[in-house]
Design a protein around this motif. Structure first.
Motif, PDB file in Angstrom:
ATOM      1  N   HIS A  55       0.854  -1.186   0.000  1.00 43.85           N
ATOM      2  CA  HIS A  55       0.000   0.000   0.000  1.00 43.85           C
ATOM      3  C   HIS A  55       0.891   1.237   0.000  1.00 43.85           C
ATOM      4  CE1 HIS A  55      -3.565  -2.471   1.044  1.00 43.85           C
ATOM      5  NE2 HIS A  55      -2.663  -3.202   1.687  1.00 43.85           N
ATOM      6  N   LEU A  56       0.834   2.022  -1.067  1.00 42.08           N
ATOM      7  CA  LEU A  56       1.594   3.263  -1.161  1.00 42.08           C
ATOM      8  C   LEU A  56       0.810   4.381  -0.493  1.00 42.08           C
ATOM      9  CD1 LEU A  56       4.004   4.895  -2.312  1.00 42.08           C
ATOM     10  CD2 LEU A  56       2.598   5.284  -4.351  1.00 42.08           C
ATOM     11  N   ILE A  57       1.406   5.027   0.477  1.00 39.91           N
ATOM     12  CA  ILE A  57       0.760   6.107   1.211  1.00 39.91           C
ATOM     13  C   ILE A  57       1.341   7.431   0.719  1.00 39.91           C
ATOM     14  CG2 ILE A  57       0.145   7.018   3.479  1.00 39.91           C
ATOM     15  CD1 ILE A  57      -0.841   4.127   2.878  1.00 39.91           C
ATOM     16  N   THR A  58       0.533   8.234   0.076  1.00 36.18           N
ATOM     17  CA  THR A  58       1.011   9.513  -0.478  1.00 36.18           C
ATOM     18  C   THR A  58       0.822  10.615   0.557  1.00 36.18           C
ATOM     19  OG1 THR A  58      -1.142   9.831  -1.518  1.00 36.18           O
ATOM     20  CG2 THR A  58       0.592   8.847  -2.863  1.00 36.18           C
ATOM     21  N   GLN A  59       1.541  10.459   1.654  1.00 34.40           N
ATOM     22  CA  GLN A  59       1.519  11.419   2.758  1.00 34.40           C
ATOM     23  C   GLN A  59       2.949  11.561   3.251  1.00 34.40           C
ATOM     24  OE1 GLN A  59      -1.169  10.326   5.908  1.00 34.40           O
ATOM     25  NE2 GLN A  59      -0.411  11.893   7.319  1.00 34.40           N
ATOM     26  N   LEU A  77       6.039  -1.152   7.785  1.00 38.19           N
ATOM     27  CA  LEU A  77       6.725  -0.715   6.580  1.00 38.19           C
ATOM     28  C   LEU A  77       7.214  -1.939   5.819  1.00 38.19           C
ATOM     29  CD1 LEU A  77       8.796   2.329   7.908  1.00 38.19           C
ATOM     30  CD2 LEU A  77       7.217   2.408   5.973  1.00 38.19           C
ATOM     31  N   VAL A  78       7.239  -1.874   4.506  1.00 40.23           N
ATOM     32  CA  VAL A  78       7.554  -3.044   3.705  1.00 40.23           C
ATOM     33  C   VAL A  78       9.018  -3.461   3.863  1.00 40.23           C
ATOM     34  CG1 VAL A  78       8.172  -1.760   1.602  1.00 40.23           C
ATOM     35  CG2 VAL A  78       7.227  -4.082   1.423  1.00 40.23           C
ATOM     36  N   SER A  79       9.250  -4.752   3.922  1.00 36.56           N
ATOM     37  CA  SER A  79      10.610  -5.300   3.845  1.00 36.56           C
ATOM     38  C   SER A  79      10.738  -6.055   2.528  1.00 36.56           C
ATOM     39  CB  SER A  79      10.903  -6.235   5.027  1.00 36.56           C
ATOM     40  OG  SER A  79      10.026  -7.347   5.015  1.00 36.56           O
ATOM     41  N   ILE A  80      11.952  -6.118   1.996  1.00 34.89           N
ATOM     42  CA  ILE A  80      12.183  -6.685   0.657  1.00 34.89           C
ATOM     43  C   ILE A  80      13.235  -7.787   0.754  1.00 34.89           C
ATOM     44  CG2 ILE A  80      12.976  -6.161  -1.681  1.00 34.89           C
ATOM     45  CD1 ILE A  80      11.886  -3.311  -1.251  1.00 34.89           C
ATOM     46  N   ARG A  81      12.874  -8.984   0.300  1.00 35.46           N
ATOM     47  CA  ARG A  81      13.736 -10.154   0.481  1.00 35.46           C
ATOM     48  C   ARG A  81      14.516 -10.558  -0.767  1.00 35.46           C
ATOM     49  NH1 ARG A  81      10.342 -14.317   4.373  1.00 35.46           N
ATOM     50  NH2 ARG A  81       9.895 -12.814   6.030  1.00 35.46           N
ATOM     51  N   ASP A  82      14.046 -10.154  -1.951  1.00 33.11           N
ATOM     52  CA  ASP A  82      14.737 -10.567  -3.166  1.00 33.11           C
ATOM     53  C   ASP A  82      14.423  -9.583  -4.291  1.00 33.11           C
ATOM     54  OD1 ASP A  82      12.157 -11.283  -4.187  1.00 33.11           O
ATOM     55  OD2 ASP A  82      12.360 -13.270  -3.264  1.00 33.11           O
ATOM     56  N   GLN A  83      15.038  -9.798  -5.453  1.00 30.36           N
ATOM     57  CA  GLN A  83      14.879  -8.873  -6.578  1.00 30.36           C
ATOM     58  C   GLN A  83      13.450  -8.852  -7.100  1.00 30.36           C
ATOM     59  OE1 GLN A  83      17.069  -6.629  -7.703  1.00 30.36           O
ATOM     60  NE2 GLN A  83      15.408  -5.913  -9.009  1.00 30.36           N
ATOM     61  N   ASP A  84      12.759  -9.988  -7.093  1.00 30.19           N
ATOM     62  CA  ASP A  84      11.372 -10.025  -7.558  1.00 30.19           C
ATOM     63  C   ASP A  84      10.481  -9.139  -6.685  1.00 30.19           C
ATOM     64  OD1 ASP A  84      12.078 -11.753  -9.558  1.00 30.19           O
ATOM     65  OD2 ASP A  84      11.479 -13.567  -8.470  1.00 30.19           O
ATOM     66  N   PHE A 100      10.226   7.013  -1.856  1.00 27.21           N
ATOM     67  CA  PHE A 100       9.328   6.734  -0.738  1.00 27.21           C
ATOM     68  C   PHE A 100      10.017   5.772   0.230  1.00 27.21           C
ATOM     69  CE2 PHE A 100       8.353   3.957  -4.320  1.00 27.21           C
ATOM     70  CZ  PHE A 100       8.413   2.688  -3.762  1.00 27.21           C
ATOM     71  N   TRP A 101       9.573   5.863   1.488  1.00 31.95           N
ATOM     72  CA  TRP A 101      10.173   5.042   2.548  1.00 31.95           C
ATOM     73  C   TRP A 101       9.850   3.565   2.361  1.00 31.95           C
ATOM     74  CZ3 TRP A 101      13.781   7.573   4.611  1.00 31.95           C
ATOM     75  CH2 TRP A 101      13.644   8.859   5.117  1.00 31.95           C
ATOM     76  N   ILE A 102      10.844   2.711   2.604  1.00 34.33           N
ATOM     77  CA  ILE A 102      10.627   1.286   2.852  1.00 34.33           C
ATOM     78  C   ILE A 102      11.117   1.009   4.277  1.00 34.33           C
ATOM     79  CG2 ILE A 102      10.771   0.644   0.428  1.00 34.33           C
ATOM     80  CD1 ILE A 102      13.687  -0.236   0.917  1.00 34.33           C
ATOM     81  N   GLY A 103      11.120  -0.222   4.710  1.00 33.56           N
ATOM     82  CA  GLY A 103      11.327  -0.508   6.127  1.00 33.56           C
ATOM     83  C   GLY A 103      12.757  -0.649   6.597  1.00 33.56           C
TER      84      GLY A 103
END
Length: 373
Positions: A55-59, A77-84, A100-103
């Protein structure tokens, strides 16, 4: 409460709804819930496929404000585990013209119990963390003696060697338990009854280490001599130097009391001959802990306060070859009489509320802990 409300309450105040690992857990929970007919536990049917949505929050918020917003309204906040996954998040954020911020957080702050929490609610109006540290070090402030409030204890009831017990704790929780004080002992007795179970204390066969009773780092020492075999503790002499004595010797001792509001402290000389371990218990029960000393000025102040002792008196420094598996700096050693034993009794169980060294190949249940994030 509903199950959802119960889980939210547990997560807000503790770690989560309870996981029942053994018959011992079940008995302990029965004793805890005698006044209730039914209570929620953490067992539920898996009715989801564990998919997630972004969910992208535009705030525009700071990272910390964004973290709070996501935890309140979504999961985090989103965490990212791989390139996909990185590609999927990139596409989801394609409608915004700025970054935008990620976690992901990178900083130089750590939790004392080793927890991985990225939660921060700090209000420090200073130019940098370095300025904060410099100001803090102007007046030495002791570390709190009790460090167990950020943990939950667990019992794994199957018989295992110490190596197997540690592996089981690490696989299911954080590690074998570190014991900091008598409050920990009381909680662990309630968990285990009067039986015995593995703790995280073990003998380091390579070298001994020094530690302060209250967990402070050892940044200053005036210690000389060697007490010989066995754990050694420091006693301050009339000239301010320290001598190394067997911890089982009885001496007067110096406690300190730390004010919880303004973090000031006071020294208290106790003219009562106790072993170092008994003195530690006395100070923790009546004051804060045995005194720790960070520099020469503090050493001089403790020397002056101890002038009424006609013999060297205990301070909080302990040197022994015992360490905690999780790396904790606890100097709490509630040994049974005649303990610790010699090699090969290199691992420690909690037996009826006291520590007892046995060969690591012995078997027993495991006392674990998990960190509260």
């Amino acid at each position: 409460m509903t199950q959802t409300e119960a889980r939210a309450a547990c997560r807000a105040n503790y770690t989560d709804l309870v996981t029942v690992c053994s018959e011992e857990d079940n008995t302990a929970l029965i004793n805890l819930t005698k006044t209730y007919s039914k209570v929620w536990i953490g067992l539920q049917r898996d009715e989801t496929d564990l998919t997630f949505s972004s969910h992208l929050i535009t705030q525009s918020l700071t990272w910390y404000e964004a973290q709070t917003y996501c935890r309140k309204n979504y999961t985090d906040l989103v965490s990212i585990r791989d390139q996909d996954q990185n590609e999927a998040v990139k596409i989801k954020g394609g409608n915004i013209s700025m970054s935008f911020w990620i976690g992901l957080l990178r900083d130089d702050w750590e939790w004392t119990d080793g927890g991985h929490s990225a939660y921060m609610s700090v209000n420090v109006s200073l130019e940098s963390p370095l300025d904060y540290c410099k100001k803090e070090n102007i007046s030495p402030v002791f570390s709190p003696a009790q460090q167990g409030c950020l943990r939950t204890f667990h019992l794994i009831g199957m018989n295992m060697t110490q190596t197997e017990a540690r592996a089981a704790c690490r696989a299911n929780y954080t590690d074998l338990v570190t014991v900091y004080d008598v409050e920990d002992i009381t909680a662990l007795i309630n968990l285990t009854g009067i039986g015995s179970a593995w703790t995280g204390l073990y003998r380091n066969p390579v070298q001994s280490s020094t530690k302060w009773s209250n967990g402070d780092e050892v940044t200053f020492s005036a210690l000389s001599g060697d007490c010989g075999s066995g754990p050694c503790c420091a006693a301050m002499k009339a000239d301010g130097s320290w001598e190394s004595l067997l911890c089982s010797v009885k001496r007067n001792f110096m406690c300190y009391k730390q004010d919880e509001t303004d973090l000031t402290f006071s020294y208290h000389l106790i003219l009562q001959s106790l072993t170092w371990y008994e003195a530690q218990t006395y100070c923790r029960r009546n004051y804060t802990d045995l005194v720790s000393i960070r520099d020469q000025d503090q050493n001089e102040a403790v020397k002056i306060k101890g002038m009424n002792s006609t013999t060297p008196f205990w301070i909080g420094l302990l040197r022994d070859d015992w360490e905690w598996a999780a790396g904790g700096r606890s100097a709490y050693r509630n040994w049974w009489d005649g303990q610790p034993g010699p090699f090969p009794s290199n691992c420690v169980k909690l037996v009826s509320g006291k520590l007892y060294s046995v060969p690591c190949s012995n078997t027993g249940p495991a006392l674990c802990y998990s960190s509260k994030s």
